[in-house]
Design a protein around this motif. Sequence first.
Motif, PDB file in Angstrom:
ATOM      1  N   GLU A   1       5.830  -5.428   0.192  1.00 24.86           N
ATOM      2  CA  GLU A   1       6.341  -5.063   1.582  1.00 24.86           C
ATOM      3  C   GLU A   1       7.944  -4.767   1.437  1.00 24.86           C
ATOM      4  OE1 GLU A   1       3.654  -8.389   0.754  1.00 24.86           O
ATOM      5  OE2 GLU A   1       2.445  -7.709   3.342  1.00 24.86           O
TER       6      GLU A   1
ATOM      7  N   ASP B   1      -5.688  -3.072   4.173  1.00 27.94           N
ATOM      8  CA  ASP B   1      -3.856  -2.089   4.440  1.00 27.94           C
ATOM      9  C   ASP B   1      -4.385  -2.215   2.771  1.00 27.94           C
ATOM     10  OD1 ASP B   1      -3.881  -4.884   2.843  1.00 27.94           O
ATOM     11  OD2 ASP B   1      -2.247  -5.059   4.102  1.00 27.94           O
ATOM     12  N   GLY B   2      -3.271  -1.954   2.029  1.00 32.54           N
ATOM     13  CA  GLY B   2      -3.482  -1.032   0.702  1.00 32.54           C
ATOM     14  C   GLY B   2      -3.815  -2.666  -0.045  1.00 32.54           C
TER      15      GLY B   2
ATOM     16  N   ARG C   1      -5.585  -6.155   3.040  1.00 27.95           N
ATOM     17  CA  ARG C   1      -6.095  -6.931   4.111  1.00 27.95           C
ATOM     18  C   ARG C   1      -6.499  -6.294   5.195  1.00 27.95           C
ATOM     19  NH1 ARG C   1       0.048  -8.910   2.683  1.00 27.95           N
ATOM     20  NH2 ARG C   1       0.368  -6.543   4.008  1.00 27.95           N
TER      21      ARG C   1
ATOM     22  N   PHE D   1      -6.726  -3.921   7.934  1.00 25.49           N
ATOM     23  CA  PHE D   1      -6.391  -3.224   9.304  1.00 25.49           C
ATOM     24  C   PHE D   1      -7.018  -2.706  10.332  1.00 25.49           C
ATOM     25  CE2 PHE D   1      -4.202   1.423   9.253  1.00 25.49           C
ATOM     26  CZ  PHE D   1      -3.061   0.861   9.149  1.00 25.49           C
TER      27      PHE D   1
ATOM     28  N   HIS E   1      -0.362   9.173  10.032  1.00 28.60           N
ATOM     29  CA  HIS E   1      -1.264   8.695  10.465  1.00 28.60           C
ATOM     30  C   HIS E   1      -2.373   9.674  10.745  1.00 28.60           C
ATOM     31  CE1 HIS E   1      -0.498   4.083  11.567  1.00 28.60           C
ATOM     32  NE2 HIS E   1       0.680   5.116  11.280  1.00 28.60           N
TER      33      HIS E   1
ATOM     34  N   SER F   1      -2.605   2.933   3.004  1.00 25.87           N
ATOM     35  CA  SER F   1      -1.238   2.636   2.877  1.00 25.87           C
ATOM     36  C   SER F   1      -0.128   3.528   3.715  1.00 25.87           C
ATOM     37  CB  SER F   1      -0.375   2.392   1.430  1.00 25.87           C
ATOM     38  OG  SER F   1       0.129   1.594   1.117  1.00 25.87           O
TER      39      SER F   1
ATOM     40  N   ALA G   1       4.647   2.422   5.975  1.00 23.98           N
ATOM     41  CA  ALA G   1       4.451   1.395   4.932  1.00 23.98           C
ATOM     42  C   ALA G   1       5.000   0.885   3.999  1.00 23.98           C
ATOM     43  CB  ALA G   1       3.126   0.816   4.783  1.00 23.98           C
TER      44      ALA G   1
ATOM     45  N   GLU H   1       3.349  -0.714  -1.567  1.00 26.55           N
ATOM     46  CA  GLU H   1       1.972  -1.501  -1.461  1.00 26.55           C
ATOM     47  C   GLU H   1       1.579  -0.331  -2.387  1.00 26.55           C
ATOM     48  OE1 GLU H   1       1.549  -2.370   2.615  1.00 26.55           O
ATOM     49  OE2 GLU H   1      -0.585  -1.739   2.176  1.00 26.55           O
ATOM     50  N   ARG H   2       1.976   1.253  -2.382  1.00 28.95           N
ATOM     51  CA  ARG H   2       0.339   2.007  -2.738  1.00 28.95           C
ATOM     52  C   ARG H   2       0.924   1.898  -4.174  1.00 28.95           C
ATOM     53  NH1 ARG H   2       4.981   6.548  -1.005  1.00 28.95           N
ATOM     54  NH2 ARG H   2       5.675   6.321   1.177  1.00 28.95           N
TER      55      ARG H   2
ATOM     56  N   THR I   1      -2.674   0.304  -3.194  1.00 34.15           N
ATOM     57  CA  THR I   1      -4.240   0.636  -2.955  1.00 34.15           C
ATOM     58  C   THR I   1      -5.327   1.405  -3.798  1.00 34.15           C
ATOM     59  OG1 THR I   1      -2.267   1.413  -1.053  1.00 34.15           O
ATOM     60  CG2 THR I   1      -4.586   2.076  -1.472  1.00 34.15           C
TER      61      THR I   1
END
Lengths: 589, 471
Positions: free
Chosen positions: B74, B107-108, B111, B113, B203, B227, B231, B235-236, B239
């Motif tokens: 993160e 999320d990636g 968790r 989202f 998005h 992700s 973000a 994190e990608r 993912t």
Amino acid sequence: MAERIIGTVRRVVGPVVEAGNVTGVEMLELVFVGDERLVGEIVRIRGDVAWIQVYEDTTGLRPGAPVIGQGEPLSVELGPGLLGSIYDGVQRPLDVLRMQMGDFVSRGVHAPALSREKRWHFRPCVTPPCRVQGGAVLGVVQETEVIEHRILTPPWVEGELVRVAPDGDYGIEDTVATVSTPGGDVDLRFFHKWPVRKGRPYAKRLACAGPLITGQRVLDTLFPVARGGVVVVPGGFGTGKTMVQHAIAKWCDADLVVYIGCGERGNEMTGVLTEFPELIDPRTGKSLMERTLLIANTSNMPVAAREASIYTGITIAEYYRDMGYNVAIMADSTSRWAEALRELSGRMEEMPADEGFPAYLPTRLAEFYERAGLVTTLGGHEGSITTIGAVSPPGGDFSEPVTQHTKRFVRAFWALDKQLANARHYPAISWLESYSEYIDDVAPWWDEKTNESWRELRSDIMAIMQKEARLEHVVKLVGADVLPDSQRLILEVAAMFKNAFLQQNAFDKVDAFCVAEKQYVMLNIIVTFYTLAAEAIQKGVTLASLKRMDVVRDIMQMKYECPNDELNRLDTLLKELEESIHELTSIYG
Amino acid sequence: MNSQASTAETSHRRLLDDREYVGLDEVSGPIVGVSGIHNVGYNELAEIVDRRGTTRLGMTLEVSEGAAVIQVFEGTSGLKLGDTRVRFRGHPLTLAVSEEMLGRAFDGLGRPFDGGPEPIGEERDVNGLPVNPTARDYPRKFIQTGISAIDGMNTLVRGQKLPVFSGSGLPHRQLVAQITRQARIVGEDIPFAVVFAGMGIKHDEARFYLKNFEESGAMERVVAFLSLADAPSVERLMTPRTALTAAEYLAFDLGMHVLVILTDMTNYCEALREISTQRQEIPSRKGYPGYLYSDLASIYERAGMLRGKPGSITQIPVVTMPNDDISHPIPDLSGFITEGQIVLDRDLDQRGIYPPIAGLPSLSRLMKDGIGEGMTRADHAHLASQLFASYAHVKDIRSLASVIGEEELTALDRSYMEFGEIFEQQFLSQGPEEDRSIEQTLDLGWKILQSLPREELHRITEEEIRKYYGR
Ligand SMILES: Nc1ncnc2c1ncn2[C@@H]1O[C@H](COP(=O)(O)OP(=O)(O)OP(=O)(O)O)[C@@H](O)[C@H]1O
Ligand SMILES: [Mg+2]
């Protein structure tokens, strides 16, 4: 030296582990790392620090974990039961592993490469007492329906054979012979171990003679490889390296085939595993799997084991060569092997040379390709290894280091061309860029077989293809229409040769494999067409009328219409061709 | 990066429990260094808690005696050396898998989202394990996408990994959405479950896909891992792995047929390059690390089928070719791993042809095993081969025409020009909602071949000519 703790893990960087407090360790010694006993090999020692390349995923490995030396180098087991198997890069039997740990390959699982349960029928072929030395055949075991496994005296054993087991069934660990040597009696079993990084000895290296027939026309006729030769097949993605290697593994006239999937796709190995047992070897009438051995270290399997896989493969190939067999070995792809080398080297923080590859890349390549060849074995037989390595140059650009270095050590170059592959001209082997230095080695074989001058026909067609390439430049600027018929004939014959001869569909039942005799007659028909048509044109016959002959359509279809065992149809076709042109000449000429 | 313990800083460091430590040695980009630790493993999950008590996840990239290098998924903004706490979890990043994942977005790192509850289920290591090649089942089941350029010439089969190579601004979104909507096995009524991994996409792009799933009523069969562009890039890196862990569970535990969309792999590779550069590793081409091939393989190879298991994973990764360059390391290395590629072409797109699937560089390697009698139709292989060969010749004639002018072409050459035109306008081109059956596609193929004289058709047998040509 037996198993002992030689140090503890100090640092873990992916597949490379640094061990500290190290004592009494040997370079290239096999070690087990951590409580899971991950298999590794010592690759560098400095003071009391040793670097280990680990053949399994090191996730969860912690500093402080023990490193256990095995007192021997990374070796393979050589004995009956190899054929038909599928191993990973360090000779773990994948089918056995699957039974032990399910569909995914996890870590720290060990299984012997050769089955300890299976019993083999042994027939001795020596009677003691007699002297034996390394490479001497003690007896035979029928390993598969087509391969008789010769039980060899290991290369390092020499002495008086005092006992050999009688005809009967034995397991792999039973003693089947005893040799009395100056160092004491040595019990011999069906198998022995050999370190993978060390080439097996032979008596004498011979000059290559005679081709390895692959059944692929563009290769056998234009760019042949000799038995014991070395070839590289470079090509960008999707150009057909794997298809070429598979086709050769299926149809070549070697006694047995070692196929190494080195850092490539899992499905491709599965494809071989499902397809080969079903395919019938045209020479033996038995399943192809009876003569095949697979090494599969796919792209997602540990990278260090990928590095080891080509050595595992070539050592097994040498072992069968030592029995007097002609072995063909395919490595798909040596670029992935070189990349493994690069990754390991990078993790050990070595100084990089070209494109990050270590400076010893060419040495390693040379060592690998040098293990091919035609030899007199220690036992006095003739055996050979023909090596066919694929190279996957980034962006299909042949000027990169792996292609360039490999080129120095091989004598045939089968260049795959993106444009041809895009046009679905398969095999996409460029006739302009490829070469073979084995023509002189194989020409006598062809000439004898075909009772004529193969070499001449071959140069005729090569000359036509080169002329065509030059004419194409003109055509691109002004179109073909402006050329005289004599020159347009060259374009026509080249197109005919490409379509009717060079293209060979690996999935076609009839055409997947083409015997040498058929290749020769087909070539002869096309060259004859050229010669006669050129004469006819001189006498005033138009190219258009020549193209309209029915026989031309038959030539275009001959690869499909005349199966390997009905070659007389081609002879008829040749006659028809001569007659048709003759007829035209007498009408229009 | 030097990971040896720097002893100067360790005085203030206090061991909180046997797995929790206070204080960092170094923060550099998305990477932190800690020392004075023990018993920490390679690839182990770490929790990094800043002074406000916010927890971030990370993973060890390197461990040595008393020290570790951690990549923080993160990002590291706001972390201070002194008061940051690091807790090691003793295992790699895991994902809790269960059937309840369907219909949800994460999320990636897995968790929630979507404001929903934390997932409960069996925890699986997201890195997965390599499939034993002897356990694989060879993919051969034809997937009808309803798109002629794919079904007819680059057939997709169940369990294949077939990426879309696109360029910025090209309509890969519409294409992937259309494939997802239309993909089905002829004669089977089971719809695909969809696992969607969005990496570094905006998005509105994510919304486009999700809306599409919703409109086609597929939402309850979709699991999304997002992700997005805002973000942190590291994190990608996780993912696609969390997404494929979910896919493996759906396919091999629950027996579903799963379509996995990974978009955009180029963003993934850039994040990998960022970490590698940060660690000062020796780069290979264009600054990408030497292990990019192996890393991508550890993602793409998580497709396929297993013997004796009913489910399957079919992967459609999207790769944006930087500068439309197919030899760029990302598409290049992808092409070396996947089982073909669908290449989008800017020229076709500019001429208004949708889908702009390039005729020649596209390829499906598993096509041969999924087509023919009993699967599609007996003439399929030869027809496709002929279309490829003829279209390849069109390209030559077009360049000739551009030199000598179209009027100067021979009659034959002109028929190739015409063939090229109708191939692109009628065969390639179709509506984003148009769903053609395989028969329609093949019949269309024969129809357009009629613009060529039959002597030109070398890839087709006499019998096929009789049966289909000029019908
Ligand atoms: N002789 C052939 N006959 C028919 N099709 C072929 C032939 N050679 C290649 N092909 C086609 O080309 C495709 C790609 O070939 P192949 O998988 O051998 O490429 P490759 O060079 O090994 O690529 P990569 O480097 O990505 O592994 C095959 O799936 C097949 O469709
Ligand atoms: Mg290949």
